[in-house]
Design an enzyme around this catalytic site. Sequence first.
Site, PDB file in Angstrom:
ATOM      1  N   HIS A  30      -5.977 -39.603  21.909  1.00  0.00           N
ATOM      2  CA  HIS A  30      -6.474 -40.976  21.944  1.00  0.00           C
ATOM      3  C   HIS A  30      -7.859 -40.988  22.575  1.00  0.00           C
ATOM      4  CE1 HIS A  30      -6.607 -45.301  22.659  1.00  0.00           C
ATOM      5  NE2 HIS A  30      -5.702 -45.374  21.710  1.00  0.00           N
ATOM      6  N   ASP A  56       1.909 -44.135  18.142  1.00  0.00           N
ATOM      7  CA  ASP A  56       2.453 -43.872  16.812  1.00  0.00           C
ATOM      8  C   ASP A  56       3.461 -42.732  16.772  1.00  0.00           C
ATOM      9  OD1 ASP A  56       0.932 -45.872  15.560  1.00  0.00           O
ATOM     10  OD2 ASP A  56      -0.838 -44.588  15.613  1.00  0.00           O
TER      11      ASP A  56
HETATM   12  N1  ACO Z   1      -4.399 -32.577  17.017  1.00  0.00           N
HETATM   13  C1  ACO Z   1      -5.187 -31.508  17.332  1.00  0.00           C
HETATM   14  N2  ACO Z   1      -6.352 -31.580  17.976  1.00  0.00           N
HETATM   15  C2  ACO Z   1      -6.775 -32.804  18.354  1.00  0.00           C
HETATM   16  C3  ACO Z   1      -6.017 -33.955  18.094  1.00  0.00           C
HETATM   17  C4  ACO Z   1      -4.805 -33.812  17.409  1.00  0.00           C
HETATM   18  N3  ACO Z   1      -4.048 -34.882  17.131  1.00  0.00           N
HETATM   19  N4  ACO Z   1      -6.677 -35.031  18.579  1.00  0.00           N
HETATM   20  C5  ACO Z   1      -7.803 -34.577  19.126  1.00  0.00           C
HETATM   21  N5  ACO Z   1      -7.867 -33.226  18.991  1.00  0.00           N
HETATM   22  C6  ACO Z   1      -8.923 -32.341  19.515  1.00  0.00           C
HETATM   23  C7  ACO Z   1     -10.166 -32.401  18.648  1.00  0.00           C
HETATM   24  O1  ACO Z   1     -10.151 -31.409  17.649  1.00  0.00           O
HETATM   25  C8  ACO Z   1     -11.245 -32.173  19.675  1.00  0.00           C
HETATM   26  O2  ACO Z   1     -11.276 -30.791  19.979  1.00  0.00           O
HETATM   27  P1  ACO Z   1     -12.692 -30.084  20.359  1.00  0.00           P
HETATM   28  O3  ACO Z   1     -13.136 -30.738  21.629  1.00  0.00           O
HETATM   29  O4  ACO Z   1     -12.353 -28.656  20.497  1.00  0.00           O
HETATM   30  O5  ACO Z   1     -13.599 -30.379  19.208  1.00  0.00           O
HETATM   31  C9  ACO Z   1     -10.737 -32.890  20.927  1.00  0.00           C
HETATM   32  O6  ACO Z   1      -9.294 -32.865  20.773  1.00  0.00           O
HETATM   33  C10 ACO Z   1     -11.204 -34.332  21.049  1.00  0.00           C
HETATM   34  O7  ACO Z   1     -10.890 -35.012  19.859  1.00  0.00           O
HETATM   35  P2  ACO Z   1     -11.815 -36.074  19.141  1.00  0.00           P
HETATM   36  O8  ACO Z   1     -11.506 -36.106  17.680  1.00  0.00           O
HETATM   37  O9  ACO Z   1     -13.236 -35.861  19.536  1.00  0.00           O
HETATM   38  O10 ACO Z   1     -11.304 -37.410  19.840  1.00  0.00           O
HETATM   39  P3  ACO Z   1     -11.547 -38.871  19.348  1.00  0.00           P
HETATM   40  O11 ACO Z   1     -11.481 -39.722  20.541  1.00  0.00           O
HETATM   41  O12 ACO Z   1     -12.776 -38.975  18.513  1.00  0.00           O
HETATM   42  O13 ACO Z   1     -10.304 -39.169  18.357  1.00  0.00           O
HETATM   43  C11 ACO Z   1      -8.123 -39.667  17.617  1.00  0.00           C
HETATM   44  C12 ACO Z   1      -9.124 -39.786  18.758  1.00  0.00           C
HETATM   45  C13 ACO Z   1      -8.765 -40.136  16.292  1.00  0.00           C
HETATM   46  C14 ACO Z   1      -6.943 -40.590  17.904  1.00  0.00           C
HETATM   47  C15 ACO Z   1      -7.649 -38.195  17.492  1.00  0.00           C
HETATM   48  O14 ACO Z   1      -7.010 -37.798  18.687  1.00  0.00           O
HETATM   49  C16 ACO Z   1      -6.713 -37.976  16.300  1.00  0.00           C
HETATM   50  O15 ACO Z   1      -7.194 -37.747  15.182  1.00  0.00           O
HETATM   51  N6  ACO Z   1      -5.360 -38.028  16.515  1.00  0.00           N
HETATM   52  C17 ACO Z   1      -4.416 -37.914  15.432  1.00  0.00           C
HETATM   53  C18 ACO Z   1      -4.303 -39.222  14.675  1.00  0.00           C
HETATM   54  C19 ACO Z   1      -3.594 -40.283  15.484  1.00  0.00           C
HETATM   55  O16 ACO Z   1      -2.530 -40.054  16.063  1.00  0.00           O
HETATM   56  N7  ACO Z   1      -4.172 -41.490  15.479  1.00  0.00           N
HETATM   57  C20 ACO Z   1      -3.589 -42.661  16.171  1.00  0.00           C
HETATM   58  C21 ACO Z   1      -4.335 -43.006  17.418  1.00  0.00           C
HETATM   59  S1  ACO Z   1      -3.619 -44.397  18.216  1.00  0.00           S
HETATM   60  C22 ACO Z   1      -4.094 -45.705  17.256  1.00  0.00           C
HETATM   61  O17 ACO Z   1      -5.156 -45.769  16.751  1.00  0.00           O
HETATM   62  C23 ACO Z   1      -3.150 -46.749  17.032  1.00  0.00           C
END
Ligand code: ACO
Length: 427
Positions: free
Chosen positions: A315, A373
Amino acid sequence: MGTISLINNETNEKFDFNIINCTRGPKAVDFSKLFETAGIFSYDPGYGSTAGCESTISYIDGKKGELLYKGHKVEELVAKYKFTDVCKLLINEELPKDEKESKEFDLELRHRSFLHEGLINLFSAFPDGAHPMATLSSGVSVLSTLYFDHKDMEDEDDYQTMARRIIAKIPTMVAFCYRNSVGAPFIYPDIQRSYVENFLYMLRAYPHGKLKQTIKGTEEITSLEIEALDKIFTLHADHGQNASTTTVRNVASTGVHPYAAIAAGISALWGPAHGGANEKVLKQLNEIGDVKNVDKFIDRAKDKNDPFRLMGFGHRVYKNYDPRAKVLKNLKDELDKKGIRMDHHLSEIAQKVEEVALSDEYFIERNLYPNVDFYSGIILTALKIPTQLFTPIFVIGRMPGWCAQLLEHIKNPHARITRPRQVYLGK
Ligand code: ACO
């Protein structure tokens, strides 16, 4: 009020900017005059460090894993109040003061839950199999043609009618979108049933409003099912400046009809990185298929050459356990004990995924925890809700938040049309 100085090392010029004290959470620097004074833009793709507005609606402490609506802890609201009470809190500033006020609000919503017949004809024009999020966004957009009079949101009565209307109609629209997607006849709202019960009824009933008959008799909608879905709605009611809420605010900032702004928010919520994740979580748990495969999928999530992400994890704001996920995890176990049987196989896989991820360096370093979720789909499935309705259910829950955020944006005297700048790198 404190200030912060910015020094341009190329020109040795120094600029001071005011620091804004927030009632909770980190302070903010007022960079609204950055371009006018220093001639430069701030660059923050994805707005991770940017506050785009002032707000009094919900507060998230990402480190503590805390969520408040109007100063009330979400866990307390879930435990003590109905979703319709929380709707009132968000659109009216106050929880109902007594049972009578709570009931009156619920009754008003029941009366407003019917759809214009023209809208019903519109649903029939969509093909069978159309995703309910697509038809829902279109349907809400059409509401702006049916209630074109909602023009002056600064007028309290106009705002209240607009908000109550859409909060009341959205469950009916979700039910209609679903029934349309499977080619089933529409079921009209039943004025005798409360907000949440009515929604389950419109999903489940056969023509003429009859519920399923079994050898034991009529399969009534139980109070435990109603309570469970009510809590799920409350957990989704508002969540700061997330992508869909920001979309609602951005679109509203141009002065469009409020339902057009909300329709845009619905589209933004559909994406798998946002509200669409709940649908994907269930698909992913089924794809994992067995606890023995969990390690393999965790390895894929960590592999930077693999686009695979663990859905329902991570998140932007929470760097701790999402409090909503905590409530849902407990709710899942509690409902299972009380007789709403969860899919134990999927539940075990989810638990194993959480266990492995939370003890893995990759997830620990990046503070990746289950989000709202992760567990919601298991509960919704046990409530006999089809997977393609998971994100529309999020829409029902988020509606009071979107209405409140839209109004707050329009009423703020500092709010201007949203118009960010760009770092131009082209020819
Ligand atoms: N699985 C694996 N790696 C992840 C995940 C994940 N679910 N989420 C984040 N990471 C990693 C990224 O690859 C990144 O790694 P790095 O620093 O080595 O590049 C680091 O964690 C930070 O992630 P970002 O994508 O930069 O974080 P951001 O804040 O932009 O994205 C998000 C947040 C979109 C929710 C992301 O965690 C994600 O895609 N999660 C999966 C989808 C999800 O569950 N979405 C629902 C969110 S809650 C809602 O909106 C209701």
